[in-house]
Design a protein around this motif. Structure first.
Motif, PDB file in Angstrom:
ATOM      1  N   THR A 273       0.826  -1.203   0.000  1.00  0.00           N
ATOM      2  CA  THR A 273       0.000   0.000   0.000  1.00  0.00           C
ATOM      3  C   THR A 273       0.862   1.256   0.000  1.00  0.00           C
ATOM      4  O   THR A 273       1.850   1.337   0.737  1.00  0.00           O
ATOM      5  CB  THR A 273      -0.907   0.023   1.252  1.00  0.00           C
ATOM      6  OG1 THR A 273      -1.719  -1.158   1.274  1.00  0.00           O
ATOM      7  CG2 THR A 273      -1.803   1.255   1.256  1.00  0.00           C
ATOM      8  N   ILE A 274       0.481   2.197  -0.834  1.00  0.00           N
ATOM      9  CA  ILE A 274       1.009   3.564  -0.753  1.00  0.00           C
ATOM     10  C   ILE A 274      -0.046   4.369   0.009  1.00  0.00           C
ATOM     11  O   ILE A 274      -1.155   4.587  -0.485  1.00  0.00           O
ATOM     12  CB  ILE A 274       1.252   4.186  -2.137  1.00  0.00           C
ATOM     13  CG1 ILE A 274       2.304   3.381  -2.918  1.00  0.00           C
ATOM     14  CG2 ILE A 274       1.692   5.639  -1.975  1.00  0.00           C
ATOM     15  CD1 ILE A 274       3.696   3.439  -2.332  1.00  0.00           C
ATOM     16  N   ILE A 275       0.291   4.780   1.217  1.00  0.00           N
ATOM     17  CA  ILE A 275      -0.660   5.477   2.079  1.00  0.00           C
ATOM     18  C   ILE A 275      -0.716   6.948   1.662  1.00  0.00           C
ATOM     19  O   ILE A 275       0.310   7.639   1.673  1.00  0.00           O
ATOM     20  CB  ILE A 275      -0.249   5.341   3.553  1.00  0.00           C
ATOM     21  CG1 ILE A 275      -0.209   3.854   3.946  1.00  0.00           C
ATOM     22  CG2 ILE A 275      -1.188   6.117   4.460  1.00  0.00           C
ATOM     23  CD1 ILE A 275       0.368   3.595   5.327  1.00  0.00           C
ATOM     24  N   THR A 276      -1.884   7.412   1.292  1.00  0.00           N
ATOM     25  CA  THR A 276      -2.032   8.794   0.840  1.00  0.00           C
ATOM     26  C   THR A 276      -2.061   9.749   2.033  1.00  0.00           C
ATOM     27  O   THR A 276      -2.534   9.409   3.119  1.00  0.00           O
ATOM     28  CB  THR A 276      -3.309   8.966   0.008  1.00  0.00           C
ATOM     29  OG1 THR A 276      -4.444   8.554   0.778  1.00  0.00           O
ATOM     30  CG2 THR A 276      -3.247   8.111  -1.254  1.00  0.00           C
ATOM     31  N   GLY A 277      -1.529  10.938   1.796  1.00  0.00           N
ATOM     32  CA  GLY A 277      -1.522  11.950   2.838  1.00  0.00           C
ATOM     33  C   GLY A 277      -0.493  11.696   3.911  1.00  0.00           C
ATOM     34  O   GLY A 277      -0.705  12.058   5.073  1.00  0.00           O
ATOM     35  N   GLY A 278       0.631  11.103   3.541  1.00  0.00           N
ATOM     36  CA  GLY A 278       1.672  10.813   4.516  1.00  0.00           C
ATOM     37  C   GLY A 278       3.029  11.291   4.047  1.00  0.00           C
ATOM     38  O   GLY A 278       3.405  11.067   2.891  1.00  0.00           O
ATOM     39  N   GLY A 279       3.777  11.939   4.934  1.00  0.00           N
ATOM     40  CA  GLY A 279       5.144  12.326   4.657  1.00  0.00           C
ATOM     41  C   GLY A 279       6.112  11.250   5.099  1.00  0.00           C
ATOM     42  O   GLY A 279       5.754  10.072   5.228  1.00  0.00           O
ATOM     43  N   HIS A 280       7.350  11.652   5.355  1.00  0.00           N
ATOM     44  CA  HIS A 280       8.354  10.679   5.795  1.00  0.00           C
ATOM     45  C   HIS A 280       7.931  10.017   7.104  1.00  0.00           C
ATOM     46  O   HIS A 280       8.058   8.807   7.264  1.00  0.00           O
ATOM     47  CB  HIS A 280       9.707  11.365   5.955  1.00  0.00           C
ATOM     48  CG  HIS A 280      10.801  10.428   6.371  1.00  0.00           C
ATOM     49  ND1 HIS A 280      11.217   9.369   5.588  1.00  0.00           N
ATOM     50  CD2 HIS A 280      11.563  10.377   7.504  1.00  0.00           C
ATOM     51  CE1 HIS A 280      12.200   8.704   6.206  1.00  0.00           C
ATOM     52  NE2 HIS A 280      12.413   9.303   7.364  1.00  0.00           N
ATOM     53  N   PHE A 281       7.410  10.816   8.027  1.00  0.00           N
ATOM     54  CA  PHE A 281       6.945  10.276   9.307  1.00  0.00           C
ATOM     55  C   PHE A 281       5.458   9.940   9.177  1.00  0.00           C
ATOM     56  O   PHE A 281       4.586  10.616   9.716  1.00  0.00           O
ATOM     57  CB  PHE A 281       7.207  11.278  10.435  1.00  0.00           C
ATOM     58  CG  PHE A 281       8.672  11.573  10.619  1.00  0.00           C
ATOM     59  CD1 PHE A 281       9.502  10.681  11.279  1.00  0.00           C
ATOM     60  CD2 PHE A 281       9.229  12.739  10.105  1.00  0.00           C
ATOM     61  CE1 PHE A 281      10.865  10.938  11.438  1.00  0.00           C
ATOM     62  CE2 PHE A 281      10.584  13.007  10.259  1.00  0.00           C
ATOM     63  CZ  PHE A 281      11.407  12.108  10.918  1.00  0.00           C
ATOM     64  N   LEU A 282       5.182   8.865   8.461  1.00  0.00           N
ATOM     65  CA  LEU A 282       3.798   8.491   8.190  1.00  0.00           C
ATOM     66  C   LEU A 282       3.042   8.118   9.454  1.00  0.00           C
ATOM     67  O   LEU A 282       1.814   8.178   9.500  1.00  0.00           O
ATOM     68  CB  LEU A 282       3.738   7.352   7.177  1.00  0.00           C
ATOM     69  CG  LEU A 282       4.144   5.935   7.589  1.00  0.00           C
ATOM     70  CD1 LEU A 282       3.666   4.946   6.526  1.00  0.00           C
ATOM     71  CD2 LEU A 282       5.643   5.786   7.744  1.00  0.00           C
ATOM     72  N   GLN A 283       3.754   7.754  10.519  1.00  0.00           N
ATOM     73  CA  GLN A 283       3.089   7.447  11.785  1.00  0.00           C
ATOM     74  C   GLN A 283       2.394   8.675  12.341  1.00  0.00           C
ATOM     75  O   GLN A 283       1.367   8.557  13.019  1.00  0.00           O
ATOM     76  CB  GLN A 283       4.090   6.910  12.812  1.00  0.00           C
ATOM     77  CG  GLN A 283       4.850   5.675  12.381  1.00  0.00           C
ATOM     78  CD  GLN A 283       6.216   5.999  11.811  1.00  0.00           C
ATOM     79  OE1 GLN A 283       6.348   6.934  11.013  1.00  0.00           O
ATOM     80  NE2 GLN A 283       7.234   5.258  12.199  1.00  0.00           N
ATOM     81  N   GLU A 284       2.957   9.859  12.096  1.00  0.00           N
ATOM     82  CA  GLU A 284       2.319  11.098  12.526  1.00  0.00           C
ATOM     83  C   GLU A 284       1.135  11.446  11.634  1.00  0.00           C
ATOM     84  O   GLU A 284       0.055  11.772  12.115  1.00  0.00           O
ATOM     85  CB  GLU A 284       3.324  12.260  12.506  1.00  0.00           C
ATOM     86  CG  GLU A 284       4.082  12.470  13.785  1.00  0.00           C
ATOM     87  CD  GLU A 284       3.194  12.894  14.942  1.00  0.00           C
ATOM     88  OE1 GLU A 284       2.095  13.431  14.717  1.00  0.00           O
ATOM     89  OE2 GLU A 284       3.598  12.671  16.087  1.00  0.00           O
TER      90      GLU A 284
END
Length: 302
Positions: A273-284
């Motif tokens: 999956t490519i998670i949309t709306g996520g930067g490098h720190f996708l956990q945030e």
């Protein structure tokens, strides 16, 4: 080895972070001993999910994810790497080596007697975590990799990483919270930025944060290159479930997911999956979505 320990008062009243601290003393092949902090949430009889953070964050990065995983019945282990969070911080930059960090996290896995582990790793969490998988293939049941890679120095790391590496060495003051804010799509509130700054009362506590960018292998003769190539030798035969959960707005690791999907057999037939709306720190940016994807990944690969 001289170490610094961030006062506990720095971690009081952090937003959305009421987890109980746990500690272990760990050592390494070079004779260095220090205290590592980790979170241990959920059922102790459940198989563990090991969450490894990267540079320059700490386990605070997983505060949105942990409650969702625990509610689904999982045990969650989230250490702070030495030099970060509530873990001890070697005072000299020369005390930070790639090998030592692998050894220190190996000691955590050994002391907690973790088995049937699901690993989620991001940034430096992957550089260390994927080495642990290669060194302990029988301990790990599944791997989920997000915005990370296992570089050998045989390929150009890209302009984005080179700029980050140079900035980390040249900036007079290393603003950890601001750096994390710049690596997200969403704008972090000041109290969240302050929470990321909490482990570092002054610049003397940031030697690890400054050193990590130049520990990444970028040339074929880097001290870690041979070990990482050996790890790839194991990963290229890894047939257990392996999923990539990258985000759509990370200029540093973009495309690394395709390399893993090509080289690691366990990636076949997984719901990458490519998670949309996520930067490098996708956990945030997308912590809740990431947690649900991890739950589904585990359920689909019992």
């Amino acid at each position: 080895m001289k170490t610094l320990r961030t006062p506990d008062t720095q971690f009081e009243n952090l937003p959305d972070f009421d987890f109980a601290p746990n500690y272990l003393m760990v050592d390494d092949s070079e004779g260095g001993e220090l205290r590592v902090h980790y979170l241990d949430e959920g059922r102790k009889d459940a198989d563990p999910i090991l969450l490894l953070h990267g540079e320059p964050s700490w386990c605070y990065l997983y505060r949105k994810i942990i409650p969702i995983l625990v509610a689904a019945g999982h045990r969650v282990i989230a250490p702070d790497l030495p030099g970060f969070g509530r873990s001890d911080k070697p005072a000299a930059r020369t005390d930070y080596t790639y090998r030592r960090h692998v050894d220190w996290m190996q000691s955590v896995v050994d002391q907690l007697q973790l088995q049937n582990i699901t690993l989620f790793c991001q940034d430096w969490g992957g550089l260390i975590g994927l080495r642990l998988v290669a060194d302990n293939p029988d301990r790990f049941a599944r791997v989920a990799a997000g915005n990370t890679m296992l570089p050998t120095g045989d390929h150009d790391p890209g302009e984005g990483f080179r700029k980050w590496q140079q900035f980390s060495q040249d900036t007079p003051e290393f603003h950890v919270g601001s750096i994390i804010n710049s690596g997200t799509v969403t704008e972090l509130s000041q109290d969240i930025i302050d929470a990321y700054n909490a482990p570092f009362p002054d610049e003397s506590f940031k030697e690890g944060a400054r050193q990590f960018p130049i520990l990444v292998p970028t040339t074929p003769d880097d001290p870690a290159s041979a070990d990482n190539r050996a790890a790839w030798g194991i990963l290229s035969q890894w047939t257990k479930p392996f999923i990539t959960l990258f985000s759509d707005s990370d200029p540093v690791t973009g495309g690394g997911d395709k390399i893993m999907q090509k080289l690691i057999p366990g990636t076949q037939s997984q719901a990458h999956t490519i998670i949309t709306g996520g930067g490098h720190f996708l956990q945030e940016d997308q912590g809740e979505s990431l947690a649900e994807l991890l739950i589904t990944f585990i359920a689909d690969n019992p």
